[in-house]
Design a protein around this motif. Sequence first.
Motif, PDB file in Angstrom:
ATOM      1  N   PHE A 105     100.053  63.836  46.843  1.00  0.00           N
ATOM      2  CA  PHE A 105      99.816  64.353  45.499  1.00  0.00           C
ATOM      3  C   PHE A 105      98.530  63.738  44.949  1.00  0.00           C
ATOM      4  CE2 PHE A 105     101.304  65.044  40.985  1.00  0.00           C
ATOM      5  CZ  PHE A 105     101.370  66.410  41.087  1.00  0.00           C
ATOM      6  N   PHE A 109      94.899  65.585  44.001  1.00  0.00           N
ATOM      7  CA  PHE A 109      94.263  65.377  42.710  1.00  0.00           C
ATOM      8  C   PHE A 109      92.819  64.902  42.904  1.00  0.00           C
ATOM      9  CE2 PHE A 109      94.072  63.241  38.482  1.00  0.00           C
ATOM     10  CZ  PHE A 109      94.405  64.344  37.726  1.00  0.00           C
ATOM     11  N   ILE A 110      92.610  63.980  43.838  1.00  0.00           N
ATOM     12  CA  ILE A 110      91.260  63.443  44.088  1.00  0.00           C
ATOM     13  C   ILE A 110      90.320  64.558  44.546  1.00  0.00           C
ATOM     14  CG2 ILE A 110      89.900  61.961  45.614  1.00  0.00           C
ATOM     15  CD1 ILE A 110      92.232  59.990  45.585  1.00  0.00           C
ATOM     16  N   VAL A 113      89.534  66.937  41.577  1.00  0.00           N
ATOM     17  CA  VAL A 113      88.632  66.362  40.571  1.00  0.00           C
ATOM     18  C   VAL A 113      87.238  66.158  41.152  1.00  0.00           C
ATOM     19  CG1 VAL A 113      88.235  64.387  39.069  1.00  0.00           C
ATOM     20  CG2 VAL A 113      90.535  65.284  39.328  1.00  0.00           C
ATOM     21  N   LEU A 117      83.787  67.658  39.715  1.00  0.00           N
ATOM     22  CA  LEU A 117      82.651  66.798  39.380  1.00  0.00           C
ATOM     23  C   LEU A 117      81.383  67.302  40.052  1.00  0.00           C
ATOM     24  CD1 LEU A 117      84.129  63.190  39.525  1.00  0.00           C
ATOM     25  CD2 LEU A 117      82.945  64.229  37.602  1.00  0.00           C
TER      26      LEU A 117
ATOM     27  N   ASP C 236      99.295  70.698  31.510  1.00  0.00           N
ATOM     28  CA  ASP C 236      98.244  70.066  32.301  1.00  0.00           C
ATOM     29  C   ASP C 236      98.818  69.223  33.452  1.00  0.00           C
ATOM     30  OD1 ASP C 236      95.952  68.757  33.207  1.00  0.00           O
ATOM     31  OD2 ASP C 236      95.068  68.862  31.203  1.00  0.00           O
ATOM     32  N   LEU C 237      98.227  69.418  34.632  1.00  0.00           N
ATOM     33  CA  LEU C 237      98.689  68.678  35.813  1.00  0.00           C
ATOM     34  C   LEU C 237      98.500  67.164  35.630  1.00  0.00           C
ATOM     35  CD1 LEU C 237      99.842  69.261  38.698  1.00  0.00           C
ATOM     36  CD2 LEU C 237      97.527  69.035  39.549  1.00  0.00           C
ATOM     37  N   ASN C 238      97.559  66.795  34.739  1.00  0.00           N
ATOM     38  CA  ASN C 238      97.348  65.368  34.475  1.00  0.00           C
ATOM     39  C   ASN C 238      98.639  64.659  34.075  1.00  0.00           C
ATOM     40  OD1 ASN C 238      94.732  65.987  34.836  1.00  0.00           O
ATOM     41  ND2 ASN C 238      94.195  65.988  32.666  1.00  0.00           N
ATOM     42  N   ALA C 240     101.620  65.333  35.093  1.00  0.00           N
ATOM     43  CA  ALA C 240     102.413  65.094  36.306  1.00  0.00           C
ATOM     44  C   ALA C 240     101.860  63.896  37.077  1.00  0.00           C
ATOM     45  CB  ALA C 240     102.415  66.337  37.190  1.00  0.00           C
ATOM     46  N   VAL C 241     100.533  63.846  37.199  1.00  0.00           N
ATOM     47  CA  VAL C 241      99.926  62.772  37.986  1.00  0.00           C
ATOM     48  C   VAL C 241     100.062  61.435  37.275  1.00  0.00           C
ATOM     49  CG1 VAL C 241      97.819  61.967  39.089  1.00  0.00           C
ATOM     50  CG2 VAL C 241      98.319  64.387  39.026  1.00  0.00           C
ATOM     51  N   SER C 277      82.875  59.971  31.694  1.00  0.00           N
ATOM     52  CA  SER C 277      83.197  61.376  31.461  1.00  0.00           C
ATOM     53  C   SER C 277      84.669  61.572  31.728  1.00  0.00           C
ATOM     54  CB  SER C 277      82.382  62.274  32.391  1.00  0.00           C
ATOM     55  OG  SER C 277      82.984  62.295  33.671  1.00  0.00           O
ATOM     56  N   GLU C 279      86.128  63.827  33.419  1.00  0.00           N
ATOM     57  CA  GLU C 279      86.418  64.197  34.800  1.00  0.00           C
ATOM     58  C   GLU C 279      86.490  62.953  35.676  1.00  0.00           C
ATOM     59  OE1 GLU C 279      87.172  66.853  36.386  1.00  0.00           O
ATOM     60  OE2 GLU C 279      87.056  68.253  34.714  1.00  0.00           O
ATOM     61  N   LEU C 280      85.510  62.054  35.455  1.00  0.00           N
ATOM     62  CA  LEU C 280      85.453  60.854  36.281  1.00  0.00           C
ATOM     63  C   LEU C 280      86.685  59.987  36.062  1.00  0.00           C
ATOM     64  CD1 LEU C 280      83.454  59.808  38.326  1.00  0.00           C
ATOM     65  CD2 LEU C 280      82.566  58.269  36.590  1.00  0.00           C
ATOM     66  N   LEU C 282      89.634  60.959  35.501  1.00  0.00           N
ATOM     67  CA  LEU C 282      90.741  61.532  36.284  1.00  0.00           C
ATOM     68  C   LEU C 282      90.617  61.136  37.747  1.00  0.00           C
ATOM     69  CD1 LEU C 282      91.034  65.109  34.791  1.00  0.00           C
ATOM     70  CD2 LEU C 282      92.470  63.124  34.377  1.00  0.00           C
ATOM     71  N   LEU C 283      89.370  61.095  38.217  1.00  0.00           N
ATOM     72  CA  LEU C 283      89.147  60.682  39.597  1.00  0.00           C
ATOM     73  C   LEU C 283      89.656  59.257  39.793  1.00  0.00           C
ATOM     74  CD1 LEU C 283      87.876  61.761  42.204  1.00  0.00           C
ATOM     75  CD2 LEU C 283      85.789  60.557  41.608  1.00  0.00           C
ATOM     76  N   GLY C 286      93.388  59.225  40.199  1.00  0.00           N
ATOM     77  CA  GLY C 286      93.791  59.647  41.538  1.00  0.00           C
ATOM     78  C   GLY C 286      93.575  58.552  42.559  1.00  0.00           C
ATOM     79  N   VAL C 287      92.400  57.934  42.518  1.00  0.00           N
ATOM     80  CA  VAL C 287      92.075  56.898  43.498  1.00  0.00           C
ATOM     81  C   VAL C 287      93.005  55.696  43.324  1.00  0.00           C
ATOM     82  CG1 VAL C 287      90.308  55.265  44.240  1.00  0.00           C
ATOM     83  CG2 VAL C 287      89.686  57.624  43.765  1.00  0.00           C
ATOM     84  N   LEU C 289      95.980  55.658  42.042  1.00  0.00           N
ATOM     85  CA  LEU C 289      97.325  56.037  42.495  1.00  0.00           C
ATOM     86  C   LEU C 289      97.442  55.915  44.005  1.00  0.00           C
ATOM     87  CD1 LEU C 289     100.141  57.321  42.150  1.00  0.00           C
ATOM     88  CD2 LEU C 289      99.048  59.549  42.247  1.00  0.00           C
TER      89      LEU C 289
END
Lengths: 290, 237, 310
Positions: A105, A109-110, A113, A117, C236-238, C240-241, C277, C279-280, C282-283, C286-287, C289
Motif C-alpha cells: 500500500f 502511494f509512493i 505521488v 510530482l 481522499d486516499l490520504n 487511508a494511508v 509542497s 505533494e512532497l 505525501l511522498l 509513503g516513504v 510508512l
Amino acid sequence: MISWDLVANAVVAGILLGGFYAAVSLGVSLTFGLLDVVNIAHPAFVILGAYAAYMMNSTLGLDPILTGVLFTPLFYAIGAGVYRIYYASFERRGEESLRGLVFFFGVLFIIEVALSLTYGVDYRLVEAVYIGKSIELGGIGIAFRLLVPCVVGLLMTLALYLFLSRTFYGRAVMGVSQDQVALRLMGADPVRIKTIAFGIGIAAASLSGALLITIAPVVPSTDRDYIGRVFAIAVLGGLGSIGGTLVASIILGVAESLMATLFGPSWSLAVSFGILLLALAVRPAGLFGR
Amino acid sequence: MADPLLEIDSITKRFGGFLALDRVSLRIRAGERLGLIGPNGSGKTTLINCVSGALPTDAGRILFEGRDVTRLPAHRRTRLGIVRSFQIPKPFASMTVLENLGIPLEYAGLARAHGAGAMEILTMIGLDAKAHLRPSGLTQIEMRKLELARAMAARPKLLISDEAMAGLSSAEVDDILAILFRLNEQGITIIMIEHIMRAVMRFSKRVVVLDAGNRIAEGTPAEIVRNPAVEKAYLGE
Amino acid sequence: MKTRGALAVGVAVIGLGLALAGLGVNPYVYFAGYVVLQYVVIATAWNVLGGYAGYVNFGTPAFFALGAYTSIFLIEALRAPLPVLILSGGLVAALLGLGIGYLTLRLKGVFFSIATFALSVVLQTLIINWEYVGGAKGYTLIRPPVPFFRSWGVLLFTLMVALAVVTVLVARTIERSWIGRGLAALRDDEDAAECMGVPTLRLKLFATTLSGFFLGVAGAPFPYYVTYVEPSSAFDLNYAVNALAMPMIGGTTTWLGPVIGAVLLGTAQQVATVTISSELNLLIVGVVLVLFVVLAPEGLTGLVRKLRRR
C-alpha cells in the motif's frame, strides 16, 4: 427508450475492454493467485508503465505498445527487486499477510505521488497511427484504440498460459502454490521461482500500462480505479486460473460498458467494486475456484 | 450407561460431496479416559471440531450434561466446560506464558472460580520457570505444555487433547501422559486423540476407532488390539 | 497511570487547548492544529480495529466521508447544530462499522482489507451520484456567525482537542479492560481465542462499530472546517494511508502509538505543506510508512521497549 444498437455497441466495446482488463489482471492472478503475495501496488506499476509509454511517445515519438514491450525487461528487474525486499522483510519472517499488505500500500502511494510530482496531475495521452481510427461491422463501430489493446491483451494471456503449462519455470510456478517440498525435489528454489514469477507479473503490468494509455488518457491517480478491477477479476476468475481471469475480465468489461451506457459513466466504477464485494462476501473461491 | 457427561447423537458432517462423519454416536461418562483413534482422514479431527463448536454439524445432536449444545458457538461451549487443545499449538504470541493463561481464566474460568490460579497451573505442568517468557522462546514440548496449561485455565470438565504428543521423544510423551493422568485424577474427563498407539493404549480405559467417517470399533485397549476390523482399517486389505 | 490520572491528564489537555484558543495566536496554528488533532482521532480510531483486533481497514475514507456527508445532509435538511452533527456522523459511520464487522465472518486477513477498500469506492460512487449533498460538483457550506468563540477556526480547534481527548481515553480504557485483552487474543489467534471462551464475533463487532464511530466523528466537523466538500476531498486516499501509517510508526499495540504517530507525522506534514509542497509531504508519508513497516515493524513504542529491555 434504449436502442438495441446502443446496447450492441456497448457489449462489443465491453468485450474489447475485457481483453485489455485481462492484460491488467494477469500479473495479479499470477502473484496473488499462485504466489499468495497480495501486491496491491500492482495498478501503480500499470500506471508507471503508462507513463513510460507517454515519455517515449512525447519525446521520441515511439509507438506506445512498442515502448511497452521494450520496457518489459526493466520492469521485470524492478519486480524481481521488489519481491526480494518483500521476501527479506516479511515472507521469511512469516509476517507476510498484513504487514506485507501495508508495505505494498505504501509502495502504491509512493509511485502515485512520485508520478504527480514529476508529471503533475494533468491528463497525459499518447499518439499513434491507429488511435482515432475505427471500422464498422453491421452497424457496430470497433475503435482501433480498443481493438489493438484487446488483441495484445489476448496475446499476453496466451503467452502466460503457454509459459505456465509448457515451460519448466512455468510448471515450477504452478508448483510453488501447491507443493514447495516437491519443488525442492525438482531442484528448483522456491524463492527464485517466486522472484521470476513476480518479475513477470510486474512486466505484464507495465505492458498493460502502455495499453491503458492507448485506450484513454491517464493521471497518476488512475491506479486507484484499477485496484478494485484487478482484484475483482482475480477473485472472480478463481485466483490463479488464467482462463478464469480472461472470462472474468470480459464479464467485468461488458458489465461496466453496459452500466456506463445505460446509467452514465460515473456508475461504471461501482460495478467492479460492487462485484468484488459480492464475490468476496458470497464466494471467495471465485467462479472457477481451484 | 447412566447420565453421560457428553452424548454425541448420530452427528453427520459433509464437506461438499465428501461425507466426513456418517451418523457417529458416542457417549462419555464423567471421569472417563477415552482414546479416539483412526487412520488419517478418518474423521477424528472433524468430530472434535464439531464437539468443540469450530464446525457446525449437518445433522444430529450433541448433549453436554444433558443440555443440547449443538447450536452453541464454540466460546459458549468452552464456558460450559468443553475445552480443547490444538494439534499445532496456537499460543497468543504477543502475550507472556502467564498472560496466555489469563485469557481463559478471565473469559471461561470465572464461572467456576474455585480451582487453581494461573501460576499454580503452570507449576503443576512444570512451566512456572517460563511464566514471563513469550511463546516464541519456548521449546516444542514447552509449547505443548502451554497448550495444555491454557486449556486447564479454562477449567474444563471435558478436555479434548488433540495429538498433544506428535513429534515428541518418548521421555517427553511420558511427561505429557503423566500430566494427563493427573488431570484425570482431579476429575476431568479426557478424550485423547493420538497416533502414538503406545500412549493411547496406556492412557485409555476405552478406545473408539473411526474409519472413513464411521465408528468401526469400540472396546478396552486389549480388545481393540485384537480387533480384525481395526487392523484392516489401519493396514488396508 | 490509573484511570483517574488519565482523566485528569485529559481534562488538563482540554484546558490547555482552551487556553491556547484564548491566546489568539496566528490563525494558521489553529488551522494546522485541527488537522493534526483530527489525525489523532483517526489514527486512534483506526487502531482500535487494526491494532487491537488485527483487522487492517483500508476503507478509512469511507467512514470519514460518511461522517462528513451525514453532516452535510443534516445541515441541508434540518440546519442541525454541530453537536448533533458529530453524534449523528459517528452513529451513521458506526452502523457501517457494524456492517463490516459482519464481513469478518467470511473475510479474514487481506480479503477483509481489500473488501474495505472496495467499500470505500462504492460509497464514493453513491455520493458522486447523489445530487442532494452536492454530487460530483461538491457542496458549499455557508457558515453561520460563530457562537461563543472568536472565529470558527478557534472553535473547531477547541472542539477537536476535546474529541481527540475523548477518543484516546476511550481507546485507552478499552485496551486495558477485558475487552482489550480479548481483542489481543483474537488478533494473535482467532480460533484459539474462541476456544478459550472469547466471544470473538461480539468483540469484532464491538471493535468495528467503535472504530467506525470515531472515524465518523472525525469527519463530521469537516464541512465546517473546509466549507467546500467534494467527494474526492472527503474520500481522499490520504486518510487511508495516514490512518495506517500513523499507528504503524508509533506502534499498534498501545493507545500511545497512534497518538505519537499522528502528532509526529501530522505535524511533519503540516510543516512540509507550508515550507515545501503538499505533494512532497505525501511522498514523505509513503516513504516513512514503507521504511517503518520494513525496518521497525513494532513502531517507535516498540523500539523504545526493545532498547529498555537491553
